[in-house]
Scaffold this active site. Structure first.
Site, PDB file in Angstrom:
ATOM      1  N   ARG A 261      16.638 -21.033  43.467  1.00 47.01           N
ATOM      2  CA  ARG A 261      15.364 -20.537  42.938  1.00 47.01           C
ATOM      3  C   ARG A 261      15.603 -19.350  42.022  1.00 47.01           C
ATOM      4  O   ARG A 261      16.307 -18.412  42.386  1.00 47.01           O
ATOM      5  CB  ARG A 261      14.444 -20.128  44.094  1.00 47.01           C
ATOM      6  CG  ARG A 261      14.167 -21.308  45.006  1.00 47.01           C
ATOM      7  CD  ARG A 261      13.153 -21.001  46.081  1.00 47.01           C
ATOM      8  NE  ARG A 261      12.980 -22.181  46.922  1.00 47.01           N
ATOM      9  CZ  ARG A 261      12.165 -22.248  47.966  1.00 47.01           C
ATOM     10  NH1 ARG A 261      11.423 -21.195  48.283  1.00 47.01           N
ATOM     11  NH2 ARG A 261      12.064 -23.358  48.669  1.00 47.01           N
ATOM     12  N   ARG A 276      15.593 -12.695  49.973  1.00 42.75           N
ATOM     13  CA  ARG A 276      15.212 -13.525  48.834  1.00 42.75           C
ATOM     14  C   ARG A 276      16.365 -13.574  47.858  1.00 42.75           C
ATOM     15  O   ARG A 276      16.581 -12.629  47.105  1.00 42.75           O
ATOM     16  CB  ARG A 276      13.960 -12.950  48.172  1.00 42.75           C
ATOM     17  CG  ARG A 276      13.383 -13.838  47.089  1.00 42.75           C
ATOM     18  CD  ARG A 276      12.083 -13.262  46.566  1.00 42.75           C
ATOM     19  NE  ARG A 276      11.059 -13.235  47.603  1.00 42.75           N
ATOM     20  CZ  ARG A 276      10.032 -14.078  47.650  1.00 42.75           C
ATOM     21  NH1 ARG A 276       9.886 -14.980  46.720  1.00 42.75           N
ATOM     22  NH2 ARG A 276       9.141 -13.988  48.612  1.00 42.75           N
ATOM     23  N   GLU A 348       9.127 -14.969  56.779  1.00 43.48           N
ATOM     24  CA  GLU A 348       8.827 -16.399  56.769  1.00 43.48           C
ATOM     25  C   GLU A 348      10.133 -17.191  56.823  1.00 43.48           C
ATOM     26  O   GLU A 348      10.959 -17.108  55.931  1.00 43.48           O
ATOM     27  CB  GLU A 348       8.050 -16.735  55.490  1.00 43.48           C
ATOM     28  CG  GLU A 348       7.686 -18.194  55.387  1.00 43.48           C
ATOM     29  CD  GLU A 348       7.145 -18.542  54.001  1.00 43.48           C
ATOM     30  OE1 GLU A 348       6.536 -17.667  53.365  1.00 43.48           O
ATOM     31  OE2 GLU A 348       7.361 -19.686  53.557  1.00 43.48           O
ATOM     32  N   SER A 351       7.916 -23.227  56.608  1.00 38.42           N
ATOM     33  CA  SER A 351       6.602 -23.521  56.080  1.00 38.42           C
ATOM     34  C   SER A 351       6.391 -25.007  56.316  1.00 38.42           C
ATOM     35  O   SER A 351       7.184 -25.823  55.868  1.00 38.42           O
ATOM     36  CB  SER A 351       6.593 -23.196  54.592  1.00 38.42           C
ATOM     37  OG  SER A 351       5.293 -23.319  54.090  1.00 38.42           O
ATOM     38  N   ARG A 390      17.080 -16.177  56.508  1.00 40.41           N
ATOM     39  CA  ARG A 390      16.182 -15.390  57.344  1.00 40.41           C
ATOM     40  C   ARG A 390      16.426 -15.634  58.820  1.00 40.41           C
ATOM     41  O   ARG A 390      16.203 -14.756  59.649  1.00 40.41           O
ATOM     42  CB  ARG A 390      14.734 -15.667  56.944  1.00 40.41           C
ATOM     43  CG  ARG A 390      14.476 -15.139  55.536  1.00 40.41           C
ATOM     44  CD  ARG A 390      13.140 -15.484  54.991  1.00 40.41           C
ATOM     45  NE  ARG A 390      13.035 -15.040  53.608  1.00 40.41           N
ATOM     46  CZ  ARG A 390      11.966 -15.212  52.847  1.00 40.41           C
ATOM     47  NH1 ARG A 390      10.904 -15.830  53.355  1.00 40.41           N
ATOM     48  NH2 ARG A 390      11.953 -14.786  51.614  1.00 40.41           N
TER      49      ARG A 390
END
Length: 421
Positions: A261, A276, A348, A351, A390
């Site tokens: 990403r 991130r 997070e 998801s 994470r």
RNA sequence: GGAGAGGUGGCCGAGUGGUUGAAGGCGACCGCCUCGAAAGCGGUUAAACCGUUUAAACCCGGUUUCCGGGGUUCGAAUCCCCGCCUCUCCGCCA
């Protein structure tokens, strides 16, 4: 994408849904294009019908060795008119599709209304925050000190936002991946797949990353391929353009891949350490199901993602995402947020979403209930199970000890071959 | 990367310019037969879009689709060009 007929018949419903999602979509422009498209098509079809009839007559005349020049000329003229209309219809079609691709999926009626992240609802908690008789440190300190995470080397090789796991850190990630995959395969009944990490523009469009979010993806311009931002893209697209056998549903697939990403504009304070980064690993679950069972399957999916955290003994909370924070293609979504004591916040890690028929329509992925039944669009879902960095943070920070060592969670001890690293 | 062959319906496989949306076979489904099944016999079996209709749909009428995109022609699965993919051989290489 949405069914044009739904937009046609219930434009207000669509306007309301996109407004709830806080996304701009010009429904009226789409309706106008749709009307234009249909009238053009009708005229073209009439002319084509005429051409087909007259052409057959030309054939008959020629077979009877009669002169057909006049008729030929007439058909030629009709042909030119058709060509013009076809070009017009194609242009309208392309524009309509582009517009349609930019309309988000509609939120499910149960989704709480809200403007953004701050309106998400915490549904429940599991476990408790670990307590320490010292101040727990953040993972970047631990990771750097112990050599588990080499920020310097990642940056040296690939620039900022890239990291290197080393030694026990590398092995820990490998253990986590194996653990997650095994759980989903052996306990949850998923089928494991390994897919390409580079995908076509069509695949990215199918799951909804394109055309709206192209700036977030890494692209290999030479071949117009994209580095996958999540395994969702290759795995969900596996059966695109297909009519599946209803007896084969639901499809439950699990896949471990790296994810890439660009995270344009996301640098900074909130994202210190490895929360991130541009490349990270993730184990992803994908479900392809019958429409009537997709919300039930979402609950199952969520539970299966939770199982991983529970088995690792990590405290987390379940968050229901409000309308304004819902993903572009999602109709309903739950996030799992794991507790990171060193950072003193929830992160997070998963998801879980239902996309209803939104992706299926983009991909043209359908199924047949019975032998002669009409094809219907499937529903697709996916959920992380889990994102590795994470999870890694939660383990490093949650299992840290005063001397800087990390206790290995029970579930991973067999793999790691020790109870601390 | 170079040379050659090929891409047709759920599958196999005919089809080289005009009732071919596509023969034949397999599979599937329905019916007959049977106590039941198999075999046998008969029938059915692509999708999308537009229109009509409807509560919704089916039916019905039309159009498109034989890998994709262009072209030739009154007319293209059939001829020509470009692209993609598969296979074989060569080269290269984890």
């Amino acid at each position: 994408m949405l069914d044009i007929r739904v937009i046609r018949d219930n434009p207000d419903l669509v306007k309301k849904g996109t407004a709830l999602k806080r996304v701009e979509a010009d429904v009226d422009a789409i309706l106008a294009l749709d009307t234009q498209r249909r009238s053009t098509l009708t005229r073209a079809d009439e002319l084509k019908s005429e051409r087909n009839t007259l052409s057959a007559e030309v054939g008959k005349l020629l077979k009877a060795r009669e002169n057909a020049d006049d008729l030929k000329e007439r058909v030629r003229q009709i042909g030119e008119e058709i060509k013009g209309l076809d070009e017009k219809a194609d242009a309208i079609d392309a524009e309509l599709r582009q517009s349609l691709l930019c309309v988000p999926n509609l939120p499910h009626e149960s989704v709480p209304e809200g403007a953004g992240e701050e309106d998400n609802r915490v549904v429940r908690h599991w476990g408790e925050k670990p307590t320490f008789d010292f101040t727990p440190r953040p993972h970047w300190e631990i990771g750097e000190e112990r050599g588990f995470i080499r920020f310097d080397q990642g940056a040296r090789v690939s620039g900022s936002g890239f990291i290197v796991y080393a030694g026990a850190g590398a092995k820990l990630q490998r253990g986590l991946i194996n653990f997650m995959l095994d759980m989903h395969v052996d306990r949850h009944g998923y089928r494991e797949v390994q897919t390409p990490f580079l995908v076509t523009r069509d695949a990215m469009t199918g799951t909804g990353q394109l055309p709206k979010f192209e700036d977030q993806a890494y692209r290999v311009s030479e071949d117009d391929l994209f580095l996958i931002p999540t395994a969702e893209v290759p795995v969900t697209n596996l059966n695109r353009e297909e009519i599946l056998n209803g007896a084969d549903l639901p499809l439950n697939l699990v896949c471990h891949t790296p994810c890439f990403r660009r995270e344009a504009g996301a640098a900074g304070r909130e994202n210190r350490g490895i929360t991130r980064i541009h490349q990270f690993d993730k184990v992803e679950m994908v479900k392809v199901v019958r429409p009537e069972e997709s919300y039930e399957q979402l609950d199952i999916l969520l539970q299966q993602a939770e199982d991983v955290l529970q088995a690792l003994g990590l405290h987390y909370r379940v968050v229901e995402i409000c309308s304004g924070d819902l993903g572009f293609s999602n109709s309903r979504q739950f996030d799992l947020e794991v507790w990171a004591p060193g950072m003193d916040r929830y992160l997070e890690v998963s998801s879980c979403s239902n996309f209803t028929d939104y992706q299926a329509r983009r991909m043209n992925m359908r199924f047949r209930r019975e032998a002669k039944a009409k094809p219907e669009f499937v529903h697709t879902l996916n959920g992380s199970g889990l994102a590795l960095p994470r999870t890694m943070i939660a383990v490093l920070e949650g299992y840290q000890q005063a001397d800087g060592s990390i206790r290995v969670p029970e579930a991973l001890r067999g793999f790691m071959g020790s109870d601390a690293i």
